[in-house]
Design a protein around this motif. Structure first.
Motif, PDB file in Angstrom:
ATOM      1  N   ILE A 643     -86.004-102.429  31.042  1.00 15.65           N
ATOM      2  CA  ILE A 643     -85.302-101.304  31.655  1.00 15.65           C
ATOM      3  C   ILE A 643     -85.764-100.041  30.943  1.00 15.65           C
ATOM      4  N   GLY A 644     -86.150 -99.046  31.717  1.00 17.87           N
ATOM      5  CA  GLY A 644     -86.629 -97.808  31.127  1.00 17.87           C
ATOM      6  C   GLY A 644     -86.011 -96.584  31.766  1.00 17.87           C
ATOM      7  N   MET A 645     -85.755 -95.562  30.953  1.00 19.15           N
ATOM      8  CA  MET A 645     -85.214 -94.290  31.425  1.00 19.15           C
ATOM      9  C   MET A 645     -85.902 -93.152  30.686  1.00 19.15           C
ATOM     10  N   VAL A 646     -86.339 -92.149  31.434  1.00 21.78           N
ATOM     11  CA  VAL A 646     -87.019 -90.986  30.855  1.00 21.78           C
ATOM     12  C   VAL A 646     -86.458 -89.737  31.506  1.00 21.78           C
ATOM     13  N   SER A 647     -86.187 -88.700  30.716  1.00 21.96           N
ATOM     14  CA  SER A 647     -85.658 -87.457  31.288  1.00 21.96           C
ATOM     15  C   SER A 647     -86.207 -86.250  30.530  1.00 21.96           C
ATOM     16  N   ARG A 648     -86.302 -85.126  31.256  1.00 25.50           N
ATOM     17  CA  ARG A 648     -86.646 -83.830  30.688  1.00 25.50           C
ATOM     18  C   ARG A 648     -85.690 -82.786  31.265  1.00 25.50           C
ATOM     19  N   TRP A 649     -85.123 -81.962  30.391  1.00 18.35           N
ATOM     20  CA  TRP A 649     -84.140 -80.965  30.806  1.00 18.35           C
ATOM     21  C   TRP A 649     -84.564 -79.605  30.272  1.00 18.35           C
ATOM     22  N   ARG A 650     -84.576 -78.613  31.180  1.00 23.31           N
ATOM     23  CA  ARG A 650     -84.927 -77.246  30.823  1.00 23.31           C
ATOM     24  C   ARG A 650     -83.710 -76.350  31.061  1.00 23.31           C
ATOM     25  N   PRO A 651     -82.786 -76.285  30.108  1.00 25.53           N
ATOM     26  CA  PRO A 651     -81.524 -75.545  30.328  1.00 25.53           C
ATOM     27  C   PRO A 651     -81.720 -74.041  30.406  1.00 25.53           C
ATOM     28  N   ILE A 652     -82.696 -73.507  29.663  1.00 23.74           N
ATOM     29  CA  ILE A 652     -82.981 -72.072  29.695  1.00 23.74           C
ATOM     30  C   ILE A 652     -84.484 -71.889  29.667  1.00 23.74           C
ATOM     31  N   ALA A 653     -84.937 -70.694  29.996  1.00 18.12           N
ATOM     32  CA  ALA A 653     -86.364 -70.412  29.993  1.00 18.12           C
ATOM     33  C   ALA A 653     -86.938 -70.614  28.590  1.00 18.12           C
ATOM     34  N   GLY A 654     -88.014 -71.354  28.508  1.00 14.82           N
ATOM     35  CA  GLY A 654     -88.694 -71.568  27.236  1.00 14.82           C
ATOM     36  C   GLY A 654     -88.245 -72.781  26.462  1.00 14.82           C
ATOM     37  N   LEU A 655     -87.155 -73.437  26.847  1.00 12.34           N
ATOM     38  CA  LEU A 655     -86.638 -74.589  26.106  1.00 12.34           C
ATOM     39  C   LEU A 655     -86.703 -75.833  26.984  1.00 12.34           C
ATOM     40  N   GLU A 656     -87.270 -76.908  26.444  1.00 10.53           N
ATOM     41  CA  GLU A 656     -87.290 -78.189  27.138  1.00 10.53           C
ATOM     42  C   GLU A 656     -86.856 -79.290  26.173  1.00 10.53           C
ATOM     43  N   LEU A 657     -85.915 -80.111  26.625  1.00 11.96           N
ATOM     44  CA  LEU A 657     -85.426 -81.253  25.869  1.00 11.96           C
ATOM     45  C   LEU A 657     -85.855 -82.521  26.593  1.00 11.96           C
ATOM     46  N   ASP A 658     -86.272 -83.542  25.856  1.00 12.86           N
ATOM     47  CA  ASP A 658     -86.656 -84.801  26.500  1.00 12.86           C
ATOM     48  C   ASP A 658     -86.007 -85.978  25.790  1.00 12.86           C
ATOM     49  N   ALA A 659     -85.772 -87.033  26.539  1.00  9.40           N
ATOM     50  CA  ALA A 659     -85.173 -88.252  26.001  1.00  9.40           C
ATOM     51  C   ALA A 659     -85.722 -89.438  26.771  1.00  9.40           C
ATOM     52  N   ALA A 660     -85.889 -90.563  26.077  1.00 15.25           N
ATOM     53  CA  ALA A 660     -86.388 -91.788  26.715  1.00 15.25           C
ATOM     54  C   ALA A 660     -85.785 -92.987  26.005  1.00 15.25           C
ATOM     55  N   LEU A 661     -85.562 -94.044  26.766  1.00 11.19           N
ATOM     56  CA  LEU A 661     -85.036 -95.296  26.221  1.00 11.19           C
ATOM     57  C   LEU A 661     -85.640 -96.461  27.002  1.00 11.19           C
ATOM     58  N   TYR A 662     -86.174 -97.445  26.278  1.00 17.32           N
ATOM     59  CA  TYR A 662     -86.701 -98.668  26.892  1.00 17.32           C
ATOM     60  C   TYR A 662     -86.080 -99.874  26.202  1.00 17.32           C
ATOM     61  N   LEU A 663     -85.550-100.790  27.006  1.00 21.23           N
ATOM     62  CA  LEU A 663     -84.951-102.028  26.514  1.00 21.23           C
ATOM     63  C   LEU A 663     -85.779-103.195  27.044  1.00 21.23           C
ATOM     64  N   ASN A 664     -86.151-104.117  26.164  1.00 18.80           N
ATOM     65  CA  ASN A 664     -86.982-105.259  26.545  1.00 18.80           C
ATOM     66  C   ASN A 664     -86.335-106.559  26.085  1.00 18.80           C
ATOM     67  N   ASP A 665     -86.506-107.592  26.891  1.00 18.62           N
ATOM     68  CA  ASP A 665     -86.046-108.928  26.515  1.00 18.62           C
ATOM     69  C   ASP A 665     -87.116-109.923  26.962  1.00 18.62           C
TER      70      ASP A 665
END
Length: 800
Positions: A643-665
């Motif tokens: 299961i994988g999830m990836v995101s990028r968020w740009r709340p204001i001009a010039g700023l980008e936040l990213d997050a990702a999570l991968y679960l394996n079995d």
């Protein structure tokens, strides 16, 4: 270039380039950025003059544009959604100015207004690894893309480690640079590089990097993008892409602009010795608009940080890397393009980078040095011809690799009978292994691009790979050759893929790949009658024919939202491998994956999630033979859930936040018993090695102007790698992973010159990236591979 204000038309433009008398489509590659930065790049790439009069527009955030466009088409996409527009004021000359929407007439009731169309996703990103440039919003599968402009010199220096740090679905072993294996989304066969192929297909531009060799860890300087296709890619890429594909796209020569850049840095390593790196790029139009040359040279010395208490030596694991690239592009006209590329790199390591837990976090006790070396070279020729939406691509490539490794271990009592264990008083010996790999590839493909990702592809390819392995045991002053092996593979392939849109916003993709592989092999350094005495049939040539189908669907539920599902297969052909002093066959393996997911893209938020289930039959696993060298055997059948999830968020001009999570079995569903000479027991295999149960990343990037002509750029990340096992059985089933890696970088300067400060391993953590140093000592010593201690790099970059 900034031009002063003037009454004359367009001499008041803030930014401009020489105008051409007539526009034509060009390859455009511009990331999301400020307006002033973006139009400088677009002006240079299209040969047009673009500017603005009002300085306040400089900081306006505009969209990414990638693909083949005229300047007007690129500007339309770049400025979409912004309150500005580009107006053509002369041939190949544009003025960017504020745009105010005309007010709605008072007599028109709001209730009767026609609703505005929903904005399309910001920027048109093309997935070029699909071989027909499918827009990201239409691609039915998991994909991660890193814009090359985001990679600093400090990151590019790390090579594949930079990809691993940025993309949570990518994992690697950590025996040392030029000695590692890559994995994607939990599809991992073993920790060792043996005769079998990697589970990840690696490509440099149009050419395959390796077949049955470790990752050469090519430096990522001057690249256009890095694309990671997740999941099997058997239809498009064939054997050796069970987990996915990593494709690095280098920048091509610019046929119009004479330009160049240089960079350098000094590195201070806590608990270690300093290092340095540098390089330069030159782009030279040999004939304007027709012939261009782009050349790159680089080098680095990375100081060691492991101490050897037995030999009373400090910081023994210094690594030196030198290399270069050259690209020649010819545009003879009539929509033909011819590219000739060359890549060369050499890595020299003075000693291995492992420690021993009983000695210290950054210490070990060895009797000898254990150096390593990786020489890599690649040459390819690519010709393209366009007829509107049709494109013909023909390529020919040659790749070579030489990998040398030396390990410490006890002297064998009788090399002809490795089942006789070394005595406790055995003298220390040096075990060396040299791999020489040569691969030739050729492909011809015809593609057609349609709207919304529709189109088709037909292709034929040939591959020849020759891999020779020689091994020795050396006890001063004598050396004894051990059994080596020569493997040869020839593949002939036909494949195709097509996408149709039977319903509005709904596309179906069908594909298939038919491959015929011929396999042969022989022994090295010992008589064949001895090497093949256990498995005489292993010396015979044999062949395999495989058909790999694929099916995918994508539904654009909204302009910003795509739902997709995918069925895909992958395979690796069999071969022969040395086990102890004899040679045996191993069979081919195959994976089948079902995947479903969703992708959402908007100007402020990108989000993607996927779930996949993989069945793996006749798993090829690289184990440890009776000497301690890697060998290959079929370990059983298994399954991997991810299961994988990836995101990028740009709340204001010039700023980008990213997050990702991968679960394996992972689990072995049907066990084969494999005789493990490491402990001379017949051991059942339960869990696939090197599959981290969880991995994730948090990151941030911030850009802000400093005054009128300076800019501040800052970025940082934290990446967690969960627990996994080194291998199989009671000896190799050691835990590794469960560590946090961190980094931060700050740059101040202009677009073409600046200074930077980069820090890695901010917490100065140790961790255990890889529970192996010398496979010959794994029974008796608890080996770990720590993170490099906190390191600080002070660098500069400049361009002209």
């Amino acid at each position: 270039m900034v031009r002063p204000a003037s009454p004359l038309a367009l001499l008041s433009l803030t930014i401009a380039s020489p105008a051409l008398a007539q526009e034509r489509a060009a390859e455009v590659d511009i990331g999301a950025s400020r307006l002033d930065v973006a139009i400088k790049q677009l002006s240079r790439q299209t040969g047009t003059s673009i500017g603005f009069r009002e300085s306040r527009l400089a900081t306006t955030q505009v969209r990414a544009v990638r693909g083949r466009f005229t300047a007007s088409q690129a500007l339309e996409r770049m400025l979409l959604g912004a309150a500005i527009r580009a107006r053509r004021v002369a041939p190949a000359t544009y003025l960017v100015e504020p745009f105010v929407k005309p007010p709605v007439a008072a007599r028109r009731p709001p209730a009767r207004q026609r609703p505005l169309a929903v904005e399309p996703p910001h920027g048109e990103i093309l997935v070029t690894a699909t071989k027909r440039d499918i827009p990201l919003g239409s691609y039915p599968g998991g994909v991660q893309i890193v814009d090359g402009s985001e990679l600093s010199a400090a990151e590019s220096l790390r090579g594949t480690e930079a990809i691993e740090a940025r993309i949570a679905s990518v994992a690697s072993t950590h025996l040392g640079p030029g000695r590692n294996k890559l994995f994607i989304r939990g599809i991992a066969d073993s920790s060792f590089v043996g005769p079998t192929q990697s589970t990840v297909g690696q490509y440099w531009g149009n050419s395959r990097i390796t077949y049955s060799a470790p990752d050469p860890n090519l430096r990522l300087y001057d690249v256009k993008s890095v694309e990671v296709l997740e999941g099997p890619q058997g239809t498009l890429y064939g054997a050796g892409s069970l987990g996915g594909v990593v494709r690095v796209v280098p920048r091509s020569p610019d046929l119009q602009a004479f330009e160049g850049s240089a960079w350098g840095g000094v590195l201070a390593v806590q608990h270690g010795k300093p290092g340095m790196d540098g390089g330069a790029i030159l782009n030279l139009p040999l004939k304007q608009d027709v012939i261009g040359l782009r050349a790159l040279a680089f080098g680095s010395v990375e100081g060691g940080y492991i101490d050897d208490v037995a030999r009373h030596l400090d910081d023994i694991n210094r690594v030196r890397t030198f290399g270069g690239r050259a690209a020649l592009r010819v545009d003879p006209g009539d929509d033909w393009t011819v590219d000739l590329n060359a890549v060369a790199q050499r890595i020299d390591g003075d000693d291995s980078q492992y420690a021993e837990r009983s000695v210290g976090g950054l210490d070990r006790a060895s009797s000898i040095a254990q150096p390593f070396r990786n020489d890599y070279w690649l040459v390819d020729l690519v010709a393209r011809k366009r007829w509107g939406s049709l494109e013909l691509t023909s390529s020919l490539g040659y790749a070579g690799q030489y990998v040398f490794e030396r390990f410490e271990g006890p002297e064998l009592a009788d090399p002809a009978s490795p089942e006789v264990q070394p005595t406790k008083s055995a003298a220390p010996a040096a075990y060396s292994q040299a791999n020489r790999i040569a691969m030739t590839t050729g492909e011809v493909r015809l593609t057609r691009r349609g709207p919304n990702g529709t189109g088709w592809l037909l292709a034929a390819s040939l591959l020849h790979n020759r891999a020779r392995t020689n091994r020795r045991m050396e006890v001063a002053p004598f050396g004894t050759p051990l059994t080596g092996v020569l493997n040869q593979v020839e593949e002939a392939t036909l494949y195709g893929e097509g996408t149709i849109e039977p319903l509005d916003r709904f596309t179906l993709t069908f594909g298939g790949r038919l491959t015929h592989a011929s396999l042969s092999g022989s022994s090295e350094d010992v008589a064949e009658i001895v090497a093949f005495r256990i498995d005489p049939g292993a010396r015979a040539s044999r062949s395999e024919t495989r058909f790999l189908p694929s099916l995918a669907a994508a539904y654009r539920a909204a302009d910003r939202l795509t739902l997709f599902a995918r069925y895909q297969q992958g395979f690796r052909p069999g071969g022969i491998a040395v086990r102890r002093e004899y040679i045996q066959r191993f069979a081919g393996d195959r994976v089948t994956t079902l995947e479903a997911g969703a992708r959402y893209r908007s100007p402020s938020l990108d989000f993607a999630a996927s779930v996949s289930a993989t069945q793996w039959t006749d798993i090829q696993a690289d184990l440890i033979d009776g000497f301690g060298f890697p060998t290959t055997a079929n370990a059983g059948d298994g399954r991997v859930l991810s299961i994988g999830m990836v995101s990028r968020w740009r709340p204001i001009a010039g700023l980008e936040l990213d997050a990702a999570l991968y679960l394996n079995d992972s689990k072995v569903t049907e066990r084969f018993t494999v005789a493990l000479p490491a402990d001379l027991l017949t051991t059942a295999i339960d869990r696939l090695p090197n599959v981290a149960d969880a991995s994730g990343r948090l990151g941030a990037a911030y850009t802000a102007p400093l005054g009128t002509d300076l800019e501040l750029t800052a970025s940082g990340f934290a990446r967690y790698v969960g627990k996994s096992t080194l291998g199989i059985g009671p000896i190799l089933g050691r835990l590794q992973g469960d560590y946090l890696d961190t980094g931060f970088e700050l740059r101040i300067g202009r677009e073409r010159r600046g200074v930077s400060l980069a820090v890695t391993n901010l917490l100065d953590a140790r961790g255990n990236r890889f529970a192996l140093g010398s496979p010959f000592l794994i029974r008796d010593r608890d080996q770990t591979t720590p993170l490099r201690p906190r390191a600080v790099r002070l660098g500069f970059d400049l361009g002209f």
